[in-house]
Design an enzyme around this catalytic site. Structure first.
Site, PDB file in Angstrom:
ATOM      1  N   LYS A 262       0.847  -1.304  -0.031  1.00 44.98           N
ATOM      2  CA  LYS A 262       0.105  -0.044  -0.109  1.00 44.98           C
ATOM      3  C   LYS A 262       0.690   1.238  -0.005  1.00 44.98           C
ATOM      4  O   LYS A 262       2.108   1.172   0.576  1.00 44.98           O
ATOM      5  CB  LYS A 262      -0.966   0.113   1.222  1.00 44.98           C
ATOM      6  CG  LYS A 262      -1.860  -0.979   1.425  1.00 44.98           C
ATOM      7  CD  LYS A 262      -2.836  -0.952   2.663  1.00 44.98           C
ATOM      8  CE  LYS A 262      -3.824  -1.751   2.774  1.00 44.98           C
ATOM      9  NZ  LYS A 262      -4.828  -1.721   1.667  1.00 44.98           N
ATOM     10  N   ARG A 336     -10.230 -11.614   1.927  1.00 40.35           N
ATOM     11  CA  ARG A 336     -11.121 -12.631   1.528  1.00 40.35           C
ATOM     12  C   ARG A 336     -10.356 -13.879   1.328  1.00 40.35           C
ATOM     13  O   ARG A 336     -11.141 -15.083   1.388  1.00 40.35           O
ATOM     14  CB  ARG A 336     -11.708 -12.058   0.012  1.00 40.35           C
ATOM     15  CG  ARG A 336     -10.384 -12.075  -0.792  1.00 40.35           C
ATOM     16  CD  ARG A 336     -10.867 -11.254  -2.209  1.00 40.35           C
ATOM     17  NE  ARG A 336     -10.787  -9.714  -2.064  1.00 40.35           N
ATOM     18  CZ  ARG A 336     -11.212  -8.930  -2.760  1.00 40.35           C
ATOM     19  NH1 ARG A 336     -11.456  -9.203  -4.011  1.00 40.35           N
ATOM     20  NH2 ARG A 336     -11.127  -7.682  -2.436  1.00 40.35           N
TER      21      ARG A 336
HETATM   22  N1  BES Z   1      -8.023  -3.896   4.388  1.00 41.41           N
HETATM   23  C1  BES Z   1      -8.220  -3.325   3.145  1.00 41.41           C
HETATM   24  C2  BES Z   1      -9.401  -2.758   2.952  1.00 41.41           C
HETATM   25  C3  BES Z   1      -9.752  -1.297   3.439  1.00 41.41           C
HETATM   26  C4  BES Z   1      -9.499  -0.306   2.857  1.00 41.41           C
HETATM   27  C5  BES Z   1      -9.847  -1.131   4.909  1.00 41.41           C
HETATM   28  C6  BES Z   1      -9.763   1.070   3.460  1.00 41.41           C
HETATM   29  C7  BES Z   1     -10.175  -0.130   5.365  1.00 41.41           C
HETATM   30  C8  BES Z   1     -10.141   1.162   4.633  1.00 41.41           C
HETATM   31  C9  BES Z   1      -8.188  -4.537   2.240  1.00 41.41           C
HETATM   32  O1  BES Z   1      -7.328  -5.735   2.738  1.00 41.41           O
HETATM   33  C10 BES Z   1      -7.678  -4.184   0.875  1.00 41.41           C
HETATM   34  O2  BES Z   1      -6.384  -3.985   0.958  1.00 41.41           O
HETATM   35  N2  BES Z   1      -8.532  -4.168  -0.137  1.00 41.41           N
HETATM   36  C11 BES Z   1      -8.060  -3.870  -1.495  1.00 41.41           C
HETATM   37  C12 BES Z   1      -8.658  -4.827  -2.419  1.00 41.41           C
HETATM   38  C13 BES Z   1      -8.032  -4.642  -3.759  1.00 41.41           C
HETATM   39  C14 BES Z   1      -6.642  -5.003  -3.823  1.00 41.41           C
HETATM   40  C15 BES Z   1      -8.744  -5.480  -4.759  1.00 41.41           C
HETATM   41  C16 BES Z   1      -8.758  -2.442  -1.679  1.00 41.41           C
HETATM   42  O3  BES Z   1      -9.787  -2.194  -1.249  1.00 41.41           O
HETATM   43  O4  BES Z   1      -8.128  -1.835  -2.575  1.00 41.41           O
HETATM   44 ZN    ZN Z   2      -5.390  -5.502   1.907  1.00 41.58          ZN
END
Ligand code: BES
Ligand code: ZN
Ligand code: ZN
Length: 482
Positions: A262, A336
């Site tokens: 990230k 997931r």
């Molecule tokens: N933990 C994150 C989702 C999240 C985003 C939680 C913002 C709280 C605030 C999750 O594991 C994630 O990173 N999801 C990705 C999925 C994507 C790679 C398809 C996302 O939402 O960007």
């Molecule tokens: Zn994530």
């Protein structure tokens, strides 16, 4: 905070401040409010607060007139917010003995519970790691109902149990990832179980390997912190039931994204990626005290998502416990993956109905903002039950689509399914992915990425962890009719 209920006239209540709800368009005659109302200084608009010193004819040192809004818009949720906002306002002034006056017409059990919940939730501050002695707190909160009946004391206790459970969840979510690792979450679950006579079982890496939980273990392998699958069980005293409710909560104690790392900006917030798991522990705390008629088991897959040298790579293919293979396109879609194995395991443990909660996608924040939890269901009946419980508890949820048409968004050339879909409908494709692992079991998925953490304080709630959806889950279990 000590909670009491009192049935004496408002005038006789000894307190540093007495909170008095005032409605829009209703002239409050007592407590010196009439002049302020006539002057237009007190309107009764929601959460308007007016503090009066030495109010005439009242033992309390102060009266806080608290706007309750229009009488026809009034409900328990409004009172919960009012109570929270008033308590935060008074607490900031270092006042310690607070009472809230409920007019006889408002004195229902639901309202008494909501007033207590608001107070306890309002008092919470995520300041555990601030040193110094200026921490403010409330000593006593009394709900006053003139001529009220003693069963309202039970309602107050119900509210206390719920709000304390929710604050327990908030304190867990607030823990930074260096202090709350997956093992830390295990410790918290064990402590909870010991204190509330629940059963707690923890699967370690070796046991999960034997069970074939390749999806969960793939996420964990990039971290030096060992993973765990936490199982906490509540069993009702009276024997067998048709229903066994499973609560499955995402427990990523920190989400760096893994190799699909990230951006640095805002990454510190990813300590709240275990909010779903923490909500399940909070729900179990209240369930242990309120004792619903059905068995409830919480399953919390706990991992840290790190880009260590052993980390899984984009393109890796893992085999989940269900036997389905998954192509890991993006290591940041880890929630997931761990839920796939946890949901499958919950089914094998005999759960007849399942609800999961997970900070799963940024896409749900785009879709619903920070107001509504995104709700997905493969079963209309369970969906309606969860929505009804959420409405009754004032936790906003919005039903999202989960149709087979979206299946086309999840195609892999190399495995049974990829862990991400395309650019569009990201919260839906995440839910569609989970659906592959619940079989025919009625199931509801709650995406709490936008609602588990508040970036800004509200008058009735501190900035930070919200403790959603603890109250909904507890009510769902308590109200269950077979
Ligand atoms: N933990 C994150 C989702 C999240 C985003 C939680 C913002 C709280 C605030 C999750 O594991 C994630 O990173 N999801 C990705 C999925 C994507 C790679 C398809 C996302 O939402 O960007
Ligand atoms: Zn994530
Ligand atoms: Zn995550």
């Amino acid at each position: 905070m000590r909670i009491t209920t009192e049935f004496t006239p408002f005038e006789q209540i000894e307190a540093d401040a007495l909170i008095v709800p005032v409605f829009e368009g209703v002239r409050e005659e007592r407590f010196g409010a009439a002049d302020l109302t006539d002057a237009g200084e007190v309107t009764g608009k929601p959460l308007e607060l007016t503090l009066i010193h030495h109010p005439p004819g009242v033992s309390a040192s102060r009266v806080l007139l608290a706007g309750a809004g229009k009488p026809d818009k009034w409900d328990a949720a409004q009172l919960r917010s009012l109570s929270g906002a008033a308590v935060r306002h008074l607490m900031a002034k270092s006042l310690k003995r607070i009472a809230l006056a409920l007019a006889p017409a408002l004195a229902t059990g639901e309202n008494v519970s909501a007033a207590v919940e608001g107070a306890i939730l309002g008092e919470f501050e995520p300041d555990r790691y601030k040193t110094g002695d200026d921490r403010k707190s409330v000593e006593r909160f009394a709900v006053v109902v003139e001529g009220g009946s003693p069963d309202l004391a039970a309602a107050a206790d119900h509210g206390r149990i719920l709000a304390e459970a929710q604050n327990f969840t908030r304190s867990l979510v607030n823990e930074p990832a260096n202090r709350l690792t997956p093992s830390g979450l295990v410790e918290a679950a064990r402590k909870l179980a010991a204190e509330y006579q629940l059963d707690c079982q923890v699967l370690d890496r070796e046991q999960m390997e034997k069970l074939g939980m390749g999806a969960l273990l793939g996420v964990a392998q990039g971290s030096a912190e060992p993973p765990a699958l936490i199982v906490v069980r509540y069993k009702p005293a009276a024997g067998a039931t048709k229903t066994h409710l499973g609560l499955v909560g995402k427990g990523v104690t920190f989400d760096t994204g893994g190799i699909s790392i990230k951006p640095a900006d805002g990454m510190e917030k990813m300590k709240y990626d275990m909010a779903g798991g923490a909500a399940m522990l909070g729900a179990m705390q209240a369930i242990a005290e309120l004792k619903p008629a059905i068995p409830v088991t919480a399953f919390i897959p706990a991992v840290e998502n790190m880009p260590g040298s052993r980390a899984q790579r984009p393109g890796d293919i893992v085999t989940s416990m269900s036997g389905k293979t998954i192509e890991v396109i993006n290591t940041d879609a880890e929630g997931r993956l761990i839920l796939a194995d946890a949901l499958h395991y919950a089914r094998l443990q005999g759960c007849t109905h399942m609800v999961d909660a997970a900070t799963l996608t940024g896409a749900i924040v785009v879709a619903l903002g920070h107001l509504n939890v995104g709700l997905f269901a493969n079963d209309d009946h369970l969906r309606d039950r969860v929505l009804a419980a959420a409405k009754a508890e004032g936790e906003r949820m919005w039903a999202m689509p989960l149709e087979d048409g979206y299946k086309d968004y999840l195609k892999s050339a190399f495995a049974d399914l990829p862990n991400v879909g395309g650019r569009w409908g990201g919260a839906i494709t995440a839910a569609m992915f989970l659906k592959e692992f619940v079989g025919e079991t009625p199931w509801v998925h709650l995406d709490i990425a936008g609602t588990a953490w508040l970036d800004e304080a509200k008058p009735f709630q501190a900035k930070g962890p919200s403790g959603v959806p603890v109250r909904t889950l507890v009510r769902l279990a308590l109200d269950w009719q077979e």
